[in-house]
Design an enzyme around this catalytic site. Sequence first.
Site, mmCIF file in Angstrom:
data_model
loop_
_atom_site.group_PDB
_atom_site.id
_atom_site.type_symbol
_atom_site.label_atom_id
_atom_site.label_comp_id
_atom_site.label_asym_id
_atom_site.label_seq_id
_atom_site.Cartn_x
_atom_site.Cartn_y
_atom_site.Cartn_z
ATOM 1 N N ARG A 105 0.822 -1.218 0.000
ATOM 2 C CA ARG A 105 0.000 0.000 0.000
ATOM 3 C C ARG A 105 0.848 1.255 0.000
ATOM 4 O O ARG A 105 0.591 2.190 -0.740
ATOM 5 C CB ARG A 105 -0.964 0.003 1.194
ATOM 6 N N THR A 106 1.873 1.277 0.827
ATOM 7 C CA THR A 106 2.713 2.477 0.889
ATOM 8 C C THR A 106 3.462 2.681 -0.426
ATOM 9 O O THR A 106 3.573 3.790 -0.935
ATOM 10 C CB THR A 106 3.705 2.364 2.057
ATOM 11 N N LYS A 121 22.431 -9.277 -1.912
ATOM 12 C CA LYS A 121 23.842 -9.638 -2.048
ATOM 13 C C LYS A 121 24.692 -8.945 -0.983
ATOM 14 O O LYS A 121 25.917 -8.952 -1.049
ATOM 15 C CB LYS A 121 24.351 -9.260 -3.439
ATOM 16 N N ARG A 157 11.755 2.230 2.220
ATOM 17 C CA ARG A 157 11.158 1.432 3.293
ATOM 18 C C ARG A 157 12.190 0.384 3.682
ATOM 19 O O ARG A 157 12.780 -0.250 2.804
ATOM 20 C CB ARG A 157 9.907 0.743 2.752
ATOM 21 N N HIS A 175 7.315 6.738 10.544
ATOM 22 C CA HIS A 175 6.601 6.660 9.272
ATOM 23 C C HIS A 175 6.039 8.054 9.026
ATOM 24 O O HIS A 175 4.837 8.276 9.134
ATOM 25 C CB HIS A 175 5.494 5.597 9.388
#
Lengths: 143, 315
Positions: free
Chosen positions: B51-52, B80, B101, B129
Amino acid sequence: MLKVDEIQNGVVIDHITAGTGLALYHLMELEKLNDASVALLQNVRSQKSGKKDIIKIEGDITSLDFNVLGYLDPQITITYIENGHVTRKVRPEQPKQLVNVIKCTNPRCITSLEEGCDHIFALTPSGRYRCIYCEQEFKVQNL
Amino acid sequence: MRHLIDPLDFTYEETLRLLDLADRIHDDPAAYKDVAYRKRLASLFYEPSTRTRLSFEAAMLNLGGQVLGFPDAGVSSASKGETVADTIRIVSCYADIAAMRHPKEGAPLRAARYSRIPVINAGDGGHSHPTQTLLDMMTIRRRKGHLDGLTIGFCGDLKFGRTVHSLIKSLSRWPNMKFVLISPEELRVPDYILTEVLDPKGIPYVETRSLEEALPQLDILYMTRVQRERFFNEEDYVRLKNSYVLTKAKLAQAPADMAVLHPLPRVNEITLDVDDDPRAAYFEQAQNGVYMRMALIMTLLGLKDPKTGEVAFQC
Ligand SMILES: [Zn+2]
């Protein structure tokens, strides 16, 4: 009070918050001092704060920076002694930032994952240090 | 160059300007469709948050810009072992702005320290957030017409719910606020919110266990999830969970012009029969989130509002 020989050459770290002396002892890696005698006194009765811890070191301490102890516990006083005389008594001022002096212990913090990431702590208005990444407060007790 | 890492990175005045811009976009989105023409957003999602991510990407596309990036760490060089610092240095060559994020707290700040482009924190672990906080404020202001002088109830998990902490800190900058903190004893708001945020400013607050008792006095009710894993034992959870569920029946005791917010996704803390109530504002939050992120991208990129000919504030 428990008697420990008077220091001739060395340092007395006094007014340590009771119960945290051993953590500071390990933080400074005092167990690695080969030639100096070290005494840790716990729960010493004090007029000012009820109880306190004290660390006394007799011997060559030129390789150690004790100021960091004062950053983490602002009540601490550090007294340097030469030939039986006090040469300096300091109460270190807290720097605004500590870079790679203490480590963030929060497993959810980016410092726990990222290679080459400096551990940076910022001084709060209340005289404590918070990791700039995760904002977890540094506590001597958690060492 | 500025970043948005912490909900309090912008001043009170800057936040107001950003909210104003988001409102102008809300009222006429078409006027902004070419504002970010040829600009690129890198969406760096080290953990999936569909959603974000879609909200950020929709925001950039709505502005006429383009989007590149990865939807989770498995498809990026992070798998990696590349550091965040290295990744952002590379991404700075390809994009004009980045939304990040990350499951680790502080990762976007780490990125910002090495970035040549603005970085937006799109959620770092349970830590911050900030775009959620901004869209919450936008929704509250659009519903009530102002942000000052409001009585705001927070209900549920106030201990671990950082959206709650961020919103309390941000709203504390507006005058004459009052907070009602509704939670089980186990999930009370942390002491530092009271002693470091509310007490020094003399902001009144009440802590209560009862949602029903609090409801009649609220302008805003901000619901959060009470999670099973926050409790030591199952009995406590079962005993308490229904006390912090908002139902149509409980809502009958709330003022007619109260608004109900929730950061979503919800589980069962707001029953479905509340959705049709005009007080339910949680789906508006998602819509406002896109406008808020459009305003934020424009501002961090220094793009002028075609309506006013000005940037919201200098970055
Ligand atoms: Zn940390």
